[in-house]
Design a protein around this motif. Structure first.
Motif, mmCIF file in Angstrom:
data_model
loop_
_atom_site.group_PDB
_atom_site.id
_atom_site.type_symbol
_atom_site.label_atom_id
_atom_site.label_comp_id
_atom_site.label_asym_id
_atom_site.label_seq_id
_atom_site.Cartn_x
_atom_site.Cartn_y
_atom_site.Cartn_z
ATOM 1 N N GLU A 58 42.258 -9.749 -28.900
ATOM 2 C CA GLU A 58 42.269 -9.383 -30.316
ATOM 3 C C GLU A 58 40.858 -9.320 -30.898
ATOM 4 N N THR A 59 40.006 -10.273 -30.513
ATOM 5 C CA THR A 59 38.687 -10.369 -31.149
ATOM 6 C C THR A 59 37.677 -9.379 -30.584
ATOM 7 N N LEU A 60 37.733 -9.091 -29.287
ATOM 8 C CA LEU A 60 36.754 -8.177 -28.709
ATOM 9 C C LEU A 60 36.891 -6.754 -29.230
ATOM 10 N N TRP A 78 41.521 -10.698 -17.706
ATOM 11 C CA TRP A 78 41.210 -9.679 -16.698
ATOM 12 C C TRP A 78 42.135 -8.470 -16.820
ATOM 13 N N GLU A 79 42.857 -8.394 -17.914
ATOM 14 C CA GLU A 79 43.771 -7.271 -18.097
ATOM 15 C C GLU A 79 43.002 -5.960 -18.238
ATOM 16 N N PRO A 80 43.532 -4.866 -17.694
ATOM 17 C CA PRO A 80 42.837 -3.581 -17.809
ATOM 18 C C PRO A 80 42.509 -3.189 -19.247
ATOM 19 N N THR A 81 43.396 -3.507 -20.197
ATOM 20 C CA THR A 81 43.111 -3.122 -21.578
ATOM 21 C C THR A 81 41.917 -3.899 -22.135
ATOM 22 N N LEU A 82 41.770 -5.168 -21.746
ATOM 23 C CA LEU A 82 40.621 -5.945 -22.217
ATOM 24 C C LEU A 82 39.345 -5.453 -21.549
ATOM 25 N N LEU A 83 39.396 -5.180 -20.253
ATOM 26 C CA LEU A 83 38.200 -4.685 -19.579
ATOM 27 C C LEU A 83 37.850 -3.281 -20.057
ATOM 28 N N ALA A 84 38.833 -2.520 -20.505
ATOM 29 C CA ALA A 84 38.530 -1.235 -21.142
ATOM 30 C C ALA A 84 37.747 -1.452 -22.431
ATOM 31 N N ALA A 85 38.108 -2.511 -23.182
ATOM 32 C CA ALA A 85 37.356 -2.835 -24.395
ATOM 33 C C ALA A 85 35.934 -3.279 -24.053
ATOM 34 N N ALA A 135 40.029 -2.143 -12.543
ATOM 35 C CA ALA A 135 40.049 -2.090 -14.010
ATOM 36 C C ALA A 135 38.666 -1.751 -14.565
ATOM 37 N N LEU A 136 37.618 -2.303 -13.969
ATOM 38 C CA LEU A 136 36.257 -1.983 -14.426
ATOM 39 C C LEU A 136 35.930 -0.514 -14.161
ATOM 40 N N SER A 137 36.351 -0.025 -13.021
ATOM 41 C CA SER A 137 36.156 1.389 -12.733
ATOM 42 C C SER A 137 36.895 2.258 -13.744
ATOM 43 N N GLY A 138 38.122 1.861 -14.069
ATOM 44 C CA GLY A 138 38.893 2.592 -15.059
ATOM 45 C C GLY A 138 38.288 2.540 -16.445
ATOM 46 N N ALA A 139 37.470 1.500 -16.685
ATOM 47 C CA ALA A 139 36.794 1.357 -17.984
ATOM 48 C C ALA A 139 35.513 2.167 -18.051
#
Length: 226
Positions: free
Chosen positions: A141-143, A167-174, A197-201
């Motif tokens: 929520e905060t990031l 480590w969720e993909p949505t957080l690493l996307a943020a 996930a980092l690659s996807g980000a």
């Protein structure tokens, strides 16, 4: 998520997070781990200079901050250092003092941090040091609401197997969205899902030699241009 204090137990002098049954730093050498994973993993201190922003998932004991601060001091580069950390369970000052007391080489920095440690107070200008801001609450929520971008990320949540939320993909996307072009990220984790996930980000991701008993870790870099 409401802010909560970290619940700690001690094993051979090392703080363990009860919520995740995971140590806050390497059982071998916490300072050397930070130097290898987060400093070298982000090409620091060579990149220091200008207005440099570090961001971190998981403030923990503050050890990463202190090791970074010491390296920044030693580098003597002109400019300013800002250190922003996203922490759901801030550590009580007495637990932090006990944990950092193991690192005599960082004692002056630890003393300054502990004198200023108020995780709810917003940004703190540490004496002759970085601007520290610990943003409490659920990073998911905060990031996304953070209004800055980092030159370097320390991805230091507890093990993905024990603390999957960080480590969720949505957080690493943020994380990717909040990284400057040419910026970097590093983590002790070499889990395939984390690297994917980092690659996807948007990061270019590399698996490299890890610290101590960990064979591998992950380095990531945001390309200079889209």
């Amino acid at each position: 998520m409401t802010d909560q204090r970290a619940r700690i137990e001690w094993r051979d002098g090392v703080p363990i997070a009860q919520a995740f049954d995971d140590p806050y730093y390497s059982l071998d050498n916490g300072v050397a781990e930070t130097q290898h994973v987060f400093l070298a993993g982000n090409d620091l201190p060579a990149r220091f200079g200008g207005n440099f922003q570090i961001a971190e998932l998981g403030f923990g004991t503050g050890l990463n901050l202190l090791v970074t601060w010491a390296a920044w001091d030693k580098a003597g580069q002109p400019g300013t250092l800002s250190f922003t950390s996203f922490e759901a369970f801030p550590m009580a000052a007495d637990d932090m003092a006990a944990a950092l007391g193991h690192f005599a080489e960082l004692a002056p920095y630890a003393k300054a941090l502990l004198a200023a440690w108020k995780p709810q107070s917003g940004a703190i200008q540490l004496p002759n040091g970085p601007m520290l801001e610990v943003i409490t609450g659920d990073a998911r929520e905060t990031l996304p609401a953070w209004d800055k971008q980092a030159n370097a990320w320390f991805l230091d949540g507890f093990s993905p197997a024990k603390n999957p939320e960080l480590w969720e993909p949505t957080l690493l996307a943020a994380v990717g969205t909040h990284t400057k072009r040419g910026g970097t990220a590093a983590t002790y984790s070499a889990a395939g899902a984390v690297r994917q996930a980092l690659s996807g980000a948007g990061f270019e991701v590399t698996r490299v030699a890890g610290f101590g008993r960990k064979r591998h870790m992950t380095r990531a870099r945001m390309p200079d241009a889209k």
